[in-house]
Motif scaffolding. Structure first.
Motif, short mmCIF file in Angstrom:
data_model
loop_
_atom_site.label_atom_id
_atom_site.label_comp_id
_atom_site.label_asym_id
_atom_site.label_seq_id
_atom_site.Cartn_x
_atom_site.Cartn_y
_atom_site.Cartn_z
N PHE A 197 0.85 -1.19 -0.01
CA PHE A 197 0.06 -0.07 -0.18
C PHE A 197 0.84 1.20 0.09
CE2 PHE A 197 -3.01 -3.20 1.41
CZ PHE A 197 -4.21 -2.70 1.18
N ASP A 198 1.88 1.30 0.69
CA ASP A 198 2.61 2.48 0.88
C ASP A 198 3.66 2.88 -0.20
OD1 ASP A 198 1.98 3.28 3.70
OD2 ASP A 198 3.24 1.53 4.50
N LEU A 199 3.36 4.28 -0.81
CA LEU A 199 4.08 4.87 -1.79
C LEU A 199 4.62 5.96 -1.19
CD1 LEU A 199 1.14 4.79 -4.54
CD2 LEU A 199 3.24 3.28 -4.38
N SER A 200 5.90 5.84 -0.65
CA SER A 200 6.55 6.88 0.15
C SER A 200 7.73 7.53 -0.71
CB SER A 200 7.11 6.36 1.33
OG SER A 200 8.10 7.40 2.06
N PHE A 201 7.88 8.88 -0.54
CA PHE A 201 9.33 9.52 -1.14
C PHE A 201 10.62 8.74 -0.29
CE2 PHE A 201 5.90 12.80 -1.97
CZ PHE A 201 6.32 13.11 -3.45
N LEU A 202 10.24 8.31 0.97
CA LEU A 202 11.53 7.82 1.18
C LEU A 202 11.49 6.53 1.37
CD1 LEU A 202 11.08 9.72 4.84
CD2 LEU A 202 12.34 10.47 2.77
N HIS A 203 11.09 5.57 0.41
CA HIS A 203 11.42 4.23 0.18
C HIS A 203 12.76 4.24 -0.73
CE1 HIS A 203 11.09 0.60 -1.61
NE2 HIS A 203 10.16 0.00 -0.83
N PRO A 204 13.54 3.38 -0.41
CA PRO A 204 15.00 3.27 -0.99
C PRO A 204 14.82 2.85 -2.62
CG PRO A 204 14.50 1.29 0.26
CD PRO A 204 13.56 2.31 0.48
#
Length: 298
Positions: A197-204
């Motif tokens: 679910f998570d779509l993050s700017f901080l995902h590697p």
């Protein structure tokens, strides 16, 4: 593709999507949409429409009104307002095909999606799809159903927040069928969180500007919080549910009381959050159903 469209720019990303094209689009409308998790109701709808208008502006040199239609994926595709965006940007009408899908299973690697309804009465060589892309399974299922009725040459996926993995899956599906796929993603090609679910700017794995990653780190105290939440579109279609999901996100990330999720409200009945259970169940641990004042799903 118009790379510079007024106050919006589209940057071509070389990210292993084969014969397809993936552009990351940058503008203030998208920044407002992806960096304000407290944006709900009419303000959220307006931000969506302004973002869609800028997507359409980038397609100005490729858009053929008599050969193009929308494939609207219900219900969250309504928030993209592509028909209004096309009228306002170009003056043309956008015929629409309707399709409803349901997510029946989610895992870190993929999702299983079924088509429950389809009204395909506006055949076209080119389809526009507005949808938030995670695994890509929803668009693959929707386009697969369309292909049962009509051939397709070009697919444009317009996504305020889209995962790189999802683009690769959709592109591979299209390549096997001779369809040219073009993706316009808002601000980033996101890495997809382990919960699916998570779509993050901080995902590697996220491909984005350093300024956006730095801004997200400040906003979310270094936590990899999703830029759009766990049920995109609920901000306007079901604001109470959105506030409850924000509360669960705050519980997962230890952000209760933070300005970044100021609209959060504790759920009264977790049954309404059952479709998103895969997003939080593992993070909260095996005893989450017994947390004080937090009844589990029915």
């Amino acid at each position: 593709m118009i790379v510079d469209a007024g106050d919006s720019t589209a940057e071509l990303i070389e990210a292993g999507t084969g014969a397809s094209r993936l552009y990351v689009v940058h503008n203030r409308a998208l920044e407002r949409l992806l960096f304000d998790r407290n944006l709900v109701g009419a303000g959220f709808r307006r931000a969506c429409l302004e973002s869609s208008r800028r997507f359409i502006a980038h397609l100005g040199d490729e858009y053929e009104p008599d050969r193009t239609a929308e494939l609207m994926i219900l219900s969250k595709g309504l928030l993209y307002q592509l028909g209004d965006a096309v009228v306002q940007q170009s003056g043309h009408n956008l015929p629409v095909n309707l399709i409803a899908t349901s997510r029946v299973a989610v895992s870190p690697a993929s999702a299983r999606v079924e088509v429950s309804y389809a009204q395909i009465e506006a055949p076209a060589d080119t389809l526009l799809v507005g949808d938030t892309v995670a695994s890509g399974a929803t668009i693959v299922a929707a386009v697969g159903r369309y292909l049962e009725a009509h051939p397709l040459q070009r697919l444009y996926v317009l996504s305020y927040a889209g995962a790189l993995r999802g683009a690769e899956r959709i592109a591979a599906f299209c390549a096997r069928r001779g369809i040219r796929a073009t993706f316009l993603y808002g601000l980033a090609a996101f890495g997809l969180g382990l919960n699916g679910f998570d779509l993050s700017f901080l995902h590697p794995d996220t491909v984005t500007r350093k300024a956006y990653a730095d801004r997200a780190a400040r906003q979310f105290s270094g936590k990899a919080v999703s830029a759009v939440g766990w049920d995109f579109g609920a901000q306007a279609m079901s604001p109470r549910k959105y506030r409850h999901l924000c509360w669960v996100e705050a519980e997962v990330w230890g952000l209760h009381g933070s300005d970044c999720l100021a609209v959060a409200e504790e759920p009264e009945n977790w049954a309404e959050l059952s479709h998103e259970r895969a997003a939080y169940a593992d993070a909260l641990g095996p005893d989450w159903r017994r947390l004080p004042h937090r009844p589990g799903p029915a």
